[in-house]
Design a protein around this motif. Structure first.
Motif, PDB file in Angstrom:
ATOM      1  N   GLN A  10      -5.436 -24.428   2.312  1.00 51.77           N
ATOM      2  CA  GLN A  10      -5.708 -23.701   3.550  1.00 51.77           C
ATOM      3  C   GLN A  10      -4.649 -23.986   4.612  1.00 51.77           C
ATOM      4  N   LEU A  11      -4.359 -25.281   4.816  1.00 52.89           N
ATOM      5  CA  LEU A  11      -3.354 -25.625   5.821  1.00 52.89           C
ATOM      6  C   LEU A  11      -1.963 -25.204   5.375  1.00 52.89           C
ATOM      7  N   GLY A  12      -1.698 -25.287   4.074  1.00 52.39           N
ATOM      8  CA  GLY A  12      -0.406 -24.853   3.559  1.00 52.39           C
ATOM      9  C   GLY A  12      -0.153 -23.380   3.815  1.00 52.39           C
ATOM     10  N   ALA A  13      -1.190 -22.555   3.656  1.00 52.91           N
ATOM     11  CA  ALA A  13      -1.035 -21.124   3.931  1.00 52.91           C
ATOM     12  C   ALA A  13      -0.735 -20.887   5.408  1.00 52.91           C
ATOM     13  N   GLN A  14      -1.328 -21.693   6.273  1.00 57.06           N
ATOM     14  CA  GLN A  14      -1.072 -21.574   7.702  1.00 57.06           C
ATOM     15  C   GLN A  14       0.368 -21.965   8.033  1.00 57.06           C
ATOM     16  N   ILE A  15       0.854 -23.045   7.428  1.00 61.92           N
ATOM     17  CA  ILE A  15       2.234 -23.472   7.645  1.00 61.92           C
ATOM     18  C   ILE A  15       3.206 -22.426   7.111  1.00 61.92           C
ATOM     19  N   GLU A  16       2.930 -21.916   5.918  1.00 63.46           N
ATOM     20  CA  GLU A  16       3.823 -20.919   5.314  1.00 63.46           C
ATOM     21  C   GLU A  16       3.940 -19.677   6.192  1.00 63.46           C
ATOM     22  N   ALA A  17       2.823 -19.203   6.724  1.00 61.26           N
ATOM     23  CA  ALA A  17       2.863 -18.036   7.610  1.00 61.26           C
ATOM     24  C   ALA A  17       3.669 -18.336   8.867  1.00 61.26           C
TER      25      ALA A  17
END
Length: 230
Positions: free
Chosen positions: A55-62
């Motif tokens: 979940q946090l990785g998707a936020q960082i990637e965006a």
């Protein structure tokens, strides 16, 4: 190319990520490296299968893909999903070189694949005064460069670089880290394209001759077309 990228995360995004990491379950970081890396690595990470990491990785990637400076400097083709680590109580990571080829997990509708690590990125999640030590040391032909950035800022550097993390003697150092396979494999070519793009943007903002700006823009895209692997 070693480059500081400020303000990747907003204060609100940073506060949310920090709050969620405070209650996270951390595992021994040596689980994610080979025998050689395990000899010099002393930290904790979120497990790769952790829903929180995803979940946090998707936020960082965006956030990074939406950052114009990051995009211009890395010209990303694909990213390894961001991971998260914590250094405390003397935790450190000795000199090492990141793996050249990394595995991308299968997702819905796509099989597992591989990523060539061209660019490494560390996104700092703690303010420098929250911990002692923890500097990222990057070694290249110009010597050793010490990096310790404000929370929400990132640094990118060639994945071929020797680098290490200094021991953390007070507090905790939290960060997200990941790798980029660029459309441009060669670091010197990426640097030239980044510098040219920066010049084009500056000339356009300052009202330079529009025909010259257009011509320079065309040269940029023709070089990108010649060098890109997609």
């Amino acid at each position: 190319m070693l480059l500081h990228i400020p303000d990747v995360l907003t204060p609100q995004q940073l506060a949310d990520i920090r709050q969620r990491l405070d209650g996270a379950d951390w595992v021994d970081g040596r689980q994610t490296v080979g025998d050689q890396g395990a000899q010099v690595k002393r930290n904790q990470q979120l497990a790769d299968h952790s829903p929180l990491r995803q979940q946090l990785g998707a936020q960082i990637e965006a956030a990074v893909l939406g950052n114009p400076l990051f995009f211009a400097a890395t010209l990303p083709l694909r990213l390894l999903p961001p991971r998260f680590n914590r250094y405390q109580g003397g935790g450190q990571y000795g000199f090492h070189v990141d793996g050249a080829v990394m595995q991308l997990a299968a997702t819905a509708g796509s099989a597992a694949s591989q990523l060539r690590s061209d660019v490494s990125c560390t996104l700092f999640l703690c303010e420098p005064d929250e911990y002692d030590g923890g500097e990222l040391i990057i070694s290249d032909t110009y010597g050793e460069h010490e990096v310790k950035l404000p929370a929400g800022d990132a640094v990118i550097y060639p994945s071929s670089s020797l680098h290490r993390v200094q021991p953390v003697s007070r507090g905790a150092r939290l960060a997200s880290f990941f790798w980029v396979q660029s459309m441009i494999r060669d670091d010197s070519q990426r640097r030239m394209l980044y510098e040219m793009d920066t010049c084009v943007q500056t000339l356009a903002r300052t009202g330079a001759d529009s025909a010259a700006v257009l011509q320079l823009t065309g040269i940029y895209h023709n070089l990108l077309r010649r060098w890109a692997e997609v």
